[in-house]
Design a protein around this motif. Structure first.
Motif, mmCIF file in Angstrom:
data_model
loop_
_atom_site.group_PDB
_atom_site.id
_atom_site.type_symbol
_atom_site.label_atom_id
_atom_site.label_comp_id
_atom_site.label_asym_id
_atom_site.label_seq_id
_atom_site.Cartn_x
_atom_site.Cartn_y
_atom_site.Cartn_z
ATOM 1 N N LEU A 1 0.834 -1.261 -0.016
ATOM 2 C CA LEU A 1 -0.125 -0.126 -0.006
ATOM 3 C C LEU A 1 0.923 1.331 0.033
ATOM 4 C CD1 LEU A 1 -3.181 0.598 2.136
ATOM 5 C CD2 LEU A 1 -1.127 2.321 2.168
ATOM 6 N N ARG A 2 0.752 2.178 -1.222
ATOM 7 C CA ARG A 2 1.483 3.335 -1.111
ATOM 8 C C ARG A 2 0.645 4.502 -0.999
ATOM 9 N NH1 ARG A 2 4.909 5.677 -6.543
ATOM 10 N NH2 ARG A 2 5.987 7.261 -5.258
ATOM 11 N N PHE A 3 0.781 5.682 -0.054
ATOM 12 C CA PHE A 3 0.080 6.574 -0.132
ATOM 13 C C PHE A 3 0.686 7.674 -1.016
ATOM 14 C CE2 PHE A 3 -0.617 10.634 2.714
ATOM 15 C CZ PHE A 3 -1.884 10.954 2.268
ATOM 16 N N ASP B 1 -8.862 7.605 -6.121
ATOM 17 C CA ASP B 1 -9.141 9.052 -5.913
ATOM 18 C C ASP B 1 -7.986 9.668 -6.165
ATOM 19 O OD1 ASP B 1 -11.667 8.787 -5.264
ATOM 20 O OD2 ASP B 1 -11.450 9.228 -3.124
ATOM 21 N N PRO B 2 -7.315 9.631 -7.501
ATOM 22 C CA PRO B 2 -5.912 10.106 -7.784
ATOM 23 C C PRO B 2 -5.937 11.785 -8.186
ATOM 24 C CG PRO B 2 -7.167 9.290 -9.886
ATOM 25 C CD PRO B 2 -8.145 8.977 -8.855
ATOM 26 N N PHE B 3 -6.043 12.519 -7.094
ATOM 27 C CA PHE B 3 -5.729 13.920 -6.985
ATOM 28 C C PHE B 3 -4.422 14.131 -6.800
ATOM 29 C CE2 PHE B 3 -5.945 17.991 -4.512
ATOM 30 C CZ PHE B 3 -6.417 18.952 -5.508
ATOM 31 N N LEU B 4 -3.488 14.166 -8.245
ATOM 32 C CA LEU B 4 -2.291 13.984 -7.870
ATOM 33 C C LEU B 4 -1.679 15.531 -8.470
ATOM 34 C CD1 LEU B 4 -1.743 10.464 -9.272
ATOM 35 C CD2 LEU B 4 -1.319 11.469 -7.079
ATOM 36 N N SER B 5 -1.943 15.794 -9.917
ATOM 37 C CA SER B 5 -1.564 17.198 -10.356
ATOM 38 C C SER B 5 -2.026 18.399 -9.495
ATOM 39 C CB SER B 5 -2.011 17.370 -11.795
ATOM 40 O OG SER B 5 -1.721 16.298 -12.737
ATOM 41 N N GLY B 6 -3.320 18.369 -9.057
ATOM 42 C CA GLY B 6 -3.899 19.457 -8.052
ATOM 43 C C GLY B 6 -3.307 19.435 -7.011
ATOM 44 N N ALA B 7 -2.548 18.210 -6.400
ATOM 45 C CA ALA B 7 -1.725 18.530 -5.160
ATOM 46 C C ALA B 7 -0.261 18.427 -5.223
ATOM 47 C CB ALA B 7 -2.221 17.057 -4.456
ATOM 48 N N GLY B 8 0.170 18.828 -6.272
ATOM 49 C CA GLY B 8 1.462 19.204 -6.514
ATOM 50 C C GLY B 8 2.202 18.072 -7.168
ATOM 51 N N HIS B 9 1.750 16.910 -7.520
ATOM 52 C CA HIS B 9 2.413 16.000 -8.025
ATOM 53 C C HIS B 9 2.099 15.274 -9.515
ATOM 54 C CE1 HIS B 9 3.635 15.151 -3.679
ATOM 55 N NE2 HIS B 9 2.444 15.317 -3.439
ATOM 56 N N PRO B 10 2.302 16.382 -10.248
ATOM 57 C CA PRO B 10 2.121 15.919 -11.735
ATOM 58 C C PRO B 10 2.922 14.815 -12.325
ATOM 59 C CG PRO B 10 3.293 18.079 -11.415
ATOM 60 C CD PRO B 10 2.667 17.541 -10.295
ATOM 61 N N ASP B 11 4.086 14.773 -11.604
ATOM 62 C CA ASP B 11 4.882 13.729 -12.084
ATOM 63 C C ASP B 11 4.399 12.169 -11.819
ATOM 64 O OD1 ASP B 11 5.328 14.401 -9.342
ATOM 65 O OD2 ASP B 11 7.341 13.636 -9.321
ATOM 66 N N TRP B 12 3.799 12.127 -10.581
ATOM 67 C CA TRP B 12 3.008 11.071 -10.307
ATOM 68 C C TRP B 12 2.083 10.603 -11.154
ATOM 69 C CZ3 TRP B 12 3.031 11.624 -4.216
ATOM 70 C CH2 TRP B 12 4.324 11.428 -3.797
ATOM 71 N N ALA C 1 -3.811 0.108 16.483
ATOM 72 C CA ALA C 1 -2.600 0.526 15.666
ATOM 73 C C ALA C 1 -3.075 1.626 14.637
ATOM 74 C CB ALA C 1 -2.171 -0.679 15.087
ATOM 75 N N ALA C 2 -2.174 2.606 14.606
ATOM 76 C CA ALA C 2 -2.356 3.540 13.559
ATOM 77 C C ALA C 2 -1.000 3.675 12.958
ATOM 78 C CB ALA C 2 -3.034 4.692 13.975
ATOM 79 N N ARG C 3 -1.061 4.509 11.847
ATOM 80 C CA ARG C 3 0.246 4.756 11.180
ATOM 81 C C ARG C 3 0.250 6.002 10.293
ATOM 82 N NH1 ARG C 3 4.914 1.239 8.576
ATOM 83 N NH2 ARG C 3 6.272 2.707 7.928
ATOM 84 N N VAL C 4 0.875 6.816 10.164
ATOM 85 C CA VAL C 4 0.765 8.020 9.504
ATOM 86 C C VAL C 4 1.886 8.134 8.406
ATOM 87 C CG1 VAL C 4 1.218 10.647 9.308
ATOM 88 C CG2 VAL C 4 0.109 9.880 11.456
ATOM 89 N N LEU C 5 1.351 8.059 7.292
ATOM 90 C CA LEU C 5 2.414 7.872 5.834
ATOM 91 C C LEU C 5 2.469 9.152 5.205
ATOM 92 C CD1 LEU C 5 0.846 4.827 4.296
ATOM 93 C CD2 LEU C 5 2.592 4.856 5.948
ATOM 94 N N GLN C 6 3.695 9.350 4.943
ATOM 95 C CA GLN C 6 4.129 10.725 4.029
ATOM 96 C C GLN C 6 3.795 10.309 2.745
ATOM 97 O OE1 GLN C 6 4.761 13.435 5.648
ATOM 98 N NE2 GLN C 6 4.598 12.104 7.628
ATOM 99 N N PRO C 7 3.299 11.428 1.983
ATOM 100 C CA PRO C 7 3.168 11.226 0.391
ATOM 101 C C PRO C 7 4.298 10.463 -0.277
ATOM 102 C CG PRO C 7 2.348 13.399 1.058
ATOM 103 C CD PRO C 7 3.126 12.806 2.213
ATOM 104 N N GLY C 8 4.160 9.293 -1.103
ATOM 105 C CA GLY C 8 4.852 8.657 -1.419
ATOM 106 C C GLY C 8 5.509 7.289 -0.662
ATOM 107 N N GLU C 9 5.222 7.420 0.734
ATOM 108 C CA GLU C 9 5.627 6.440 1.466
ATOM 109 C C GLU C 9 4.705 5.156 1.376
ATOM 110 O OE1 GLU C 9 6.393 5.630 6.054
ATOM 111 O OE2 GLU C 9 5.673 7.539 5.550
#
Length: 219
Positions: free
Chosen positions: A3-5, A23-34, A207-215
């Motif tokens: 699973l990748r965030f 829900d691929p909101f990528l370009s609008g969130a600053g990740h057009p490369d993704w 249990a809970a875990r915070v993922l950073q974008p790309g992690e």
């Protein structure tokens, strides 16, 4: 089962054979490369707001991926965009090569006239993953305890969805093995402290875990 965030409400699920993008909101969130690099087999869209539809049509046209969404959203948004859809509806289950996905009700606006919002319950790679979409807290979440969810992806941003306090109440109803917060910090209105939410989950025994974008993690 990987699973990748990818930020906001976007996740890439990969069982080694199929790739599912949500829900691929990528370009609008600053990740057009993704948005240009990702190559899913299926794209799942929870509802018609721009921060969830995002790059879905463009990615589908580039890769040939099918978009899975409600029939109303397919008719209103993706059909006119020339995208091949798998169009289901609330309570229904679609069975695909990776396993299945069930449409789960979400309490939220649909983003287009007559289009209900939803979440998805994925059975993939031997794991059960609940992507809640944009939703308020609902007592119906108690029904998900029987699904024995391995990972619950829950919005915590408040303002547009449930906030951290209600998300914690949702965790107590669902009782997942792991909770991953989403839908926060993308805009000023949904600024939150995800680490504090994770700490609150853990203090309650979940249990809970915070993922950073790309992690990414392996379930």
């Amino acid at each position: 089962m990987e699973l990748r965030f990818l930020g906001h409400a976007c996740f890439l699920l990969d069982d080694g054979t199929c790739k599912v993008l949500t829900d691929p909101f990528l370009s609008g969130a600053g990740h057009p490369d993704w948005a240009e690099q990702v190559r899913p087999d299926y794209i799942f869209v929870t509802h018609g707001h721009g921060d969830h539809v995002g790059d879905a049509a463009a990615i589908a046209r580039r890769t040939g991926a099918q978009v899975c969404c409600t029939a109303d959203l397919a008719d209103a948004v993706f059909g006119p965009a020339g995208v091949t859809c798998i169009a289901g509806n609330l309570g229904g289950t679609v069975r695909l090569p990776f396993g299945s996905a069930k449409f789960i009700q979400a309490l939220h606006g649909g983003g287009a006239a007559g289009c209900p919002a939803c979440g998805f319950l994925f059975e993939m790679g031997g794991k059960t993953i609940y992507h809640a979409g944009d939703t308020a807290l609902t007592l119906d979440m108690a029904l998900l305890e029987d699904a024995h969810i391995d990972a619950a992806l829950l919005p915590i941003g408040d303002f547009y969805t449930m906030g951290p306090a209600d998300a914690l109440r949702a965790v107590k109803l669902i009782k997942p093995q792991l909770t991953i917060p989403m839908h926060y910090d993308t805009f000023p209105a949904i600024a939150q402290d995800p680490a504090a939410f994770a700490d609150a989950c853990q203090a309650a025994g979940y249990a809970a875990r915070v993922l950073q974008p790309g992690e990414k993690i392996t379930l």
